[in-house]
Design a protein around this motif. Structure first.
Motif, PDB file in Angstrom:
ATOM      1  N   SER A  43      -4.008   4.626   4.817  1.00 27.26           N
ATOM      2  CA  SER A  43      -4.362   2.885   4.097  1.00 27.26           C
ATOM      3  C   SER A  43      -3.272   1.996   4.239  1.00 27.26           C
ATOM      4  O   SER A  43      -3.557   0.654   4.634  1.00 27.26           O
ATOM      5  CB  SER A  43      -3.781   3.130   2.487  1.00 27.26           C
ATOM      6  OG  SER A  43      -3.444   2.665   1.858  1.00 27.26           O
ATOM      7  N   VAL A  44      -2.356   2.960   5.209  1.00 27.81           N
ATOM      8  CA  VAL A  44      -0.908   1.479   5.028  1.00 27.81           C
ATOM      9  C   VAL A  44      -1.163   1.172   6.808  1.00 27.81           C
ATOM     10  O   VAL A  44      -0.935  -0.413   6.922  1.00 27.81           O
ATOM     11  CB  VAL A  44       0.382   2.861   5.353  1.00 27.81           C
ATOM     12  CG1 VAL A  44       1.232   1.557   6.041  1.00 27.81           C
ATOM     13  CG2 VAL A  44       1.078   2.692   3.821  1.00 27.81           C
ATOM     14  N   SER A  45      -1.735   1.951   7.861  1.00 28.12           N
ATOM     15  CA  SER A  45      -1.640   1.614   8.586  1.00 28.12           C
ATOM     16  C   SER A  45      -3.157   0.466   9.251  1.00 28.12           C
ATOM     17  O   SER A  45      -3.040  -0.466  10.255  1.00 28.12           O
ATOM     18  CB  SER A  45      -1.505   2.287   9.956  1.00 28.12           C
ATOM     19  OG  SER A  45      -2.624   3.836   9.858  1.00 28.12           O
ATOM     20  N   LYS A  64      -4.302  -1.541   6.726  1.00 36.05           N
ATOM     21  CA  LYS A  64      -4.224  -1.909   5.579  1.00 36.05           C
ATOM     22  C   LYS A  64      -5.570  -2.115   4.839  1.00 36.05           C
ATOM     23  O   LYS A  64      -5.669  -2.837   4.523  1.00 36.05           O
ATOM     24  CB  LYS A  64      -4.225  -3.643   5.725  1.00 36.05           C
ATOM     25  CG  LYS A  64      -2.649  -3.614   6.271  1.00 36.05           C
ATOM     26  CD  LYS A  64      -2.308  -5.123   6.777  1.00 36.05           C
ATOM     27  CE  LYS A  64      -2.323  -4.724   8.300  1.00 36.05           C
ATOM     28  NZ  LYS A  64      -2.714  -5.788   9.208  1.00 36.05           N
ATOM     29  N   ILE A  65      -6.120  -0.764   4.446  1.00 37.35           N
ATOM     30  CA  ILE A  65      -7.090  -0.447   3.631  1.00 37.35           C
ATOM     31  C   ILE A  65      -6.658  -0.080   1.663  1.00 37.35           C
ATOM     32  O   ILE A  65      -5.439   1.145   1.915  1.00 37.35           O
ATOM     33  CB  ILE A  65      -8.230  -0.069   4.043  1.00 37.35           C
ATOM     34  CG1 ILE A  65      -7.713   0.848   5.173  1.00 37.35           C
ATOM     35  CG2 ILE A  65      -8.861  -0.948   5.679  1.00 37.35           C
ATOM     36  CD1 ILE A  65      -8.602   2.454   4.844  1.00 37.35           C
ATOM     37  N   ASN A  66      -7.762  -0.016   1.139  1.00 43.35           N
ATOM     38  CA  ASN A  66      -7.225   0.721  -0.058  1.00 43.35           C
ATOM     39  C   ASN A  66      -7.430   2.339   0.294  1.00 43.35           C
ATOM     40  O   ASN A  66      -8.261   2.427   0.479  1.00 43.35           O
ATOM     41  CB  ASN A  66      -8.290  -0.025  -1.204  1.00 43.35           C
ATOM     42  CG  ASN A  66      -7.693   0.570  -2.620  1.00 43.35           C
ATOM     43  OD1 ASN A  66      -8.059   1.217  -2.876  1.00 43.35           O
ATOM     44  ND2 ASN A  66      -7.555  -0.722  -3.457  1.00 43.35           N
ATOM     45  N   PRO A  67      -6.439   2.733  -0.600  1.00 47.68           N
ATOM     46  CA  PRO A  67      -6.101   4.142  -0.645  1.00 47.68           C
ATOM     47  C   PRO A  67      -7.780   4.998  -0.541  1.00 47.68           C
ATOM     48  O   PRO A  67      -7.956   5.893  -0.064  1.00 47.68           O
ATOM     49  CB  PRO A  67      -5.376   4.564  -1.127  1.00 47.68           C
ATOM     50  CG  PRO A  67      -4.299   3.491  -1.200  1.00 47.68           C
ATOM     51  CD  PRO A  67      -5.524   2.743  -1.724  1.00 47.68           C
ATOM     52  N   ALA A  68      -8.449   4.397  -1.740  1.00 47.41           N
ATOM     53  CA  ALA A  68      -9.500   4.749  -2.423  1.00 47.41           C
ATOM     54  C   ALA A  68     -10.660   4.827  -1.033  1.00 47.41           C
ATOM     55  O   ALA A  68     -11.955   5.503  -0.648  1.00 47.41           O
ATOM     56  CB  ALA A  68     -10.075   4.269  -3.651  1.00 47.41           C
ATOM     57  N   THR A  69     -10.455   3.493  -0.180  1.00 50.31           N
ATOM     58  CA  THR A  69     -11.499   3.361   0.661  1.00 50.31           C
ATOM     59  C   THR A  69     -11.221   4.880   1.643  1.00 50.31           C
ATOM     60  O   THR A  69     -12.280   5.099   2.260  1.00 50.31           O
ATOM     61  CB  THR A  69     -11.794   2.514   1.752  1.00 50.31           C
ATOM     62  OG1 THR A  69     -11.352   0.927   0.509  1.00 50.31           O
ATOM     63  CG2 THR A  69     -12.243   2.113   2.599  1.00 50.31           C
ATOM     64  N   PHE A  79     -12.679  -2.739  12.646  1.00 50.28           N
ATOM     65  CA  PHE A  79     -13.886  -3.580  11.045  1.00 50.28           C
ATOM     66  C   PHE A  79     -14.383  -4.248  11.400  1.00 50.28           C
ATOM     67  O   PHE A  79     -14.411  -5.659  10.556  1.00 50.28           O
ATOM     68  CB  PHE A  79     -12.700  -3.200   9.667  1.00 50.28           C
ATOM     69  CG  PHE A  79     -11.627  -1.642   9.696  1.00 50.28           C
ATOM     70  CD1 PHE A  79     -12.710  -1.062   9.797  1.00 50.28           C
ATOM     71  CD2 PHE A  79     -10.571  -2.234   9.541  1.00 50.28           C
ATOM     72  CE1 PHE A  79     -11.636   0.288   9.597  1.00 50.28           C
ATOM     73  CE2 PHE A  79      -9.793  -1.202   9.670  1.00 50.28           C
ATOM     74  CZ  PHE A  79     -10.531   0.085   9.409  1.00 50.28           C
ATOM     75  N   ILE A 136     -16.065   0.238   5.752  1.00 50.49           N
ATOM     76  CA  ILE A 136     -15.199   0.107   5.996  1.00 50.49           C
ATOM     77  C   ILE A 136     -14.935   1.902   6.317  1.00 50.49           C
ATOM     78  O   ILE A 136     -13.983   2.697   7.641  1.00 50.49           O
ATOM     79  CB  ILE A 136     -13.884  -0.636   5.538  1.00 50.49           C
ATOM     80  CG1 ILE A 136     -14.273  -1.712   6.284  1.00 50.49           C
ATOM     81  CG2 ILE A 136     -12.888  -0.011   5.597  1.00 50.49           C
ATOM     82  CD1 ILE A 136     -13.053  -2.630   5.656  1.00 50.49           C
ATOM     83  N   PHE A 137     -15.190   2.808   5.112  1.00 55.10           N
ATOM     84  CA  PHE A 137     -14.997   3.978   4.976  1.00 55.10           C
ATOM     85  C   PHE A 137     -15.548   4.661   6.190  1.00 55.10           C
ATOM     86  O   PHE A 137     -15.654   5.958   6.551  1.00 55.10           O
ATOM     87  CB  PHE A 137     -15.257   4.883   3.904  1.00 55.10           C
ATOM     88  CG  PHE A 137     -16.574   4.756   2.693  1.00 55.10           C
ATOM     89  CD1 PHE A 137     -17.552   3.635   2.618  1.00 55.10           C
ATOM     90  CD2 PHE A 137     -17.750   5.569   3.039  1.00 55.10           C
ATOM     91  CE1 PHE A 137     -19.106   3.505   2.044  1.00 55.10           C
ATOM     92  CE2 PHE A 137     -18.728   5.839   3.181  1.00 55.10           C
ATOM     93  CZ  PHE A 137     -19.239   4.485   2.428  1.00 55.10           C
ATOM     94  N   THR A 191      -2.512   7.925   2.534  1.00 59.07           N
ATOM     95  CA  THR A 191      -1.351   7.277   3.082  1.00 59.07           C
ATOM     96  C   THR A 191      -1.439   6.079   4.075  1.00 59.07           C
ATOM     97  O   THR A 191      -1.694   5.070   4.279  1.00 59.07           O
ATOM     98  CB  THR A 191      -0.363   7.380   2.355  1.00 59.07           C
ATOM     99  OG1 THR A 191      -0.449   8.145   0.909  1.00 59.07           O
ATOM    100  CG2 THR A 191       0.912   6.318   1.951  1.00 59.07           C
ATOM    101  N   ASN A 200      -9.912  -5.972   2.175  1.00 59.26           N
ATOM    102  CA  ASN A 200      -9.701  -4.359   2.582  1.00 59.26           C
ATOM    103  C   ASN A 200      -8.746  -3.801   1.416  1.00 59.26           C
ATOM    104  O   ASN A 200      -8.732  -2.713   1.139  1.00 59.26           O
ATOM    105  CB  ASN A 200      -9.677  -3.897   3.688  1.00 59.26           C
ATOM    106  CG  ASN A 200     -10.564  -4.730   4.437  1.00 59.26           C
ATOM    107  OD1 ASN A 200     -11.972  -4.520   3.560  1.00 59.26           O
ATOM    108  ND2 ASN A 200     -10.751  -4.752   6.272  1.00 59.26           N
ATOM    109  N   VAL A 201      -7.915  -4.734   1.062  1.00 61.38           N
ATOM    110  CA  VAL A 201      -6.303  -3.966   0.189  1.00 61.38           C
ATOM    111  C   VAL A 201      -7.391  -3.766  -1.243  1.00 61.38           C
ATOM    112  O   VAL A 201      -6.931  -2.385  -1.830  1.00 61.38           O
ATOM    113  CB  VAL A 201      -5.547  -4.865  -0.019  1.00 61.38           C
ATOM    114  CG1 VAL A 201      -4.514  -4.313  -0.839  1.00 61.38           C
ATOM    115  CG2 VAL A 201      -5.354  -5.010   1.675  1.00 61.38           C
ATOM    116  N   LEU A 260       1.366  -1.322  -0.124  1.00 60.14           N
ATOM    117  CA  LEU A 260       0.288   0.279   0.261  1.00 60.14           C
ATOM    118  C   LEU A 260       0.570   1.176  -0.258  1.00 60.14           C
ATOM    119  O   LEU A 260       0.232   2.526  -1.000  1.00 60.14           O
ATOM    120  CB  LEU A 260      -0.964   0.205   1.177  1.00 60.14           C
ATOM    121  CG  LEU A 260      -1.964  -0.619   1.516  1.00 60.14           C
ATOM    122  CD1 LEU A 260      -2.974  -1.168   2.140  1.00 60.14           C
ATOM    123  CD2 LEU A 260      -3.111  -0.177   0.134  1.00 60.14           C
TER     124      LEU A 260
END
Lengths: 283, 122
Positions: free
Chosen positions: B41-43, B45-50, B5, B11-12, B38, A194-195, A172
């Motif tokens: 998203s990274v911490s 572990k979710i898609n940046p779009a979410t 979650f 999730i958003f 970012t 979720n990724v 990510l």
């Protein structure tokens, strides 16, 4: 134009049909989850895209250009596959160096930094690595080549929980800093759920679902309660599966739920991707 | 900010609510910077779009705002605004489910009142 386009691709191995008239688009700057049961055709699909397996019919266009025997467009795609294509006795740091010879965008500094984060000793040889570290070394190369399309076939195979966690984070980070199209083929659905943004489910060589995760999951729900009650409730619904435990029943349903019509005592929860996948791909 | 979650909402929505909680608790004070897309998203572990979708809810509601090139910051007055919003949601989110469960357990209004007294005394 800026996408991988797969048009009516079929591939047979002797009497098994691995891909059956598959059409699909992989767009730039999106993370896809390629899901399917063992033998569903995931690896064949990835191998056809990267010209490692030839399709019997159909075509693959990369940014509008046919991909077969075309080194120039193949430079835009990197496939981390289950096979290790580096010589057994080559040191990891040399595999990095050689990757740089083939992919001009290879970032050596990044690769070495990743090796350090994963605790991969770059002086070891390819052959001496454990299953987990073999995956790690291949993942590192895949994330270091900086191609617009990165295909990862089972990237977390053999990785322990800590390394899987680190992998998703690193992925990510990389994607946020320099977006590319990433396709992840995996069996660890819950972890990747979720990724990913879009889901491609492949079943017996056919594309079964291809849509955004959110859309797919919003199309169904799970209900549980007393078996008699559930049976009455689901009679006119599109049920994709049921679990029974004593007098309790859980049903997985596709369709929109009318929240005002839920009988007392029935519990409604959302579908999760793994449950949905299992129900959809069960025999 | 700890998110699990595990509940039923997208999730958003949970991301937006998690940030709201952190603002209400003072973990992200007004005019302070919140983590970047970012980082979320990274911490988690979710898609940046979410993550972006979640934060955009807060931007639309004037809880956080973007400073071009710098990142996202908590709006002045956000705490009071959120408190007011949560107060309005209190009845639907807590009282309704409390009464429903009380009825299932055949607890009377008086029983509940006594428990509420006890809760406040703690």
């Amino acid at each position: 134009m800026n996408c991988i386009e797969i048009n009516n691709v079929s591939k047979n191995y002797k009497d098994t049909c691995a891909l059956n008239n598959v059409s699909l688009k992989i767009e730039k700057n999106k993370i896809y989850g390629l899901l399917g049961r063992n033998g569903a055709g995931k690896s064949t699909l990835l191998n056809v895209i990267t010209n490692r397996v030839f399709a019997d019919s159909g075509e693959v266009l990369i940014d509008g250009i046919p991909s077969v025997e075309n080194d120039k467009v193949q430079q835009k795609v990197y496939l981390m596959s289950e096979v290790t294509l580096y010589p057994d006795k080559m040191k990891i740091k040399d595999t990095f160096r050689w990757s740089g010879e083939f992919y001009s965008g290879f970032d050596m500094e990044y690769a070495m930094a990743m090796a350090e984060r994963f605790g991969l000793n770059v002086n070891k040889t390819v052959k001496s690595l454990s299953t987990g570290y073999t995956s790690i070394f291949k993942v590192i190369i895949a994330l270091s080549v900086n191609t617009p399309y990165v295909l990862l076939d089972e990237p977390v195979l053999g990785l322990d929980a800590n390394h899987r966690n680190l992998f998703y984070q690193v992925l990510l980070e990389k994607y946020s800093n320099s977006p590319s199209a990433i396709v992840i083929s995996t069996h660890l659905i819950e972890e990747v759920s979720n990724v990913i943004e879009d889901i491609i489910i492949i079943k017996s060589g056919k594309i079964y679902k291809n849509e955004s995760r959110e859309e797919l999951l919003s199309k169904g729900y799970t209900i549980s309660g007393r078996a008699t009650q559930i049976d009455a409730f689901i009679a006119d619904k599109n049920v994709i599966g049921v679990d029974t435990l004593g007098g309790l029943k859980t049903a997985y349903i596709l369709g929109t739920l009318n929240r005002n019509k839920i009988p007392e005592g029935i519990e409604v929860t959302k579908l999760d991707l793994q449950k949905l996948f299992i129900q959809l791909t069960n025999a | 900010m700890l998110l699990e979650f595990n509940d039923d909402r997208p999730i958003f929505v949970q991301i937006a609510e998690g940030v709201e909680d952190a603002i209400l608790s003072g973990a992200f004070p007004e005019e302070s910077q919140i983590p970047s897309i970012t980082e979320f998203s990274v911490s988690y572990k979710i898609n940046p779009a979410t993550a972006l979708k979640g934060i955009n809810i807060l931007v639309d509601n004037n809880i956080v705002y973007k400073k071009r090139g710098l990142g996202m910051f908590v709006m002045e007055g956000a705490v009071e605004k959120l408190r007011e919003k949560r107060r309005q949601e209190f009845y639907n989110n807590y009282i309704c489910s409390l009464v429903a469960e009380a009825k299932r357990l055949q607890l009377t209004k008086e029983d509940i009142n006594i428990m509420i007294e006890r809760g406040f005394e703690k």
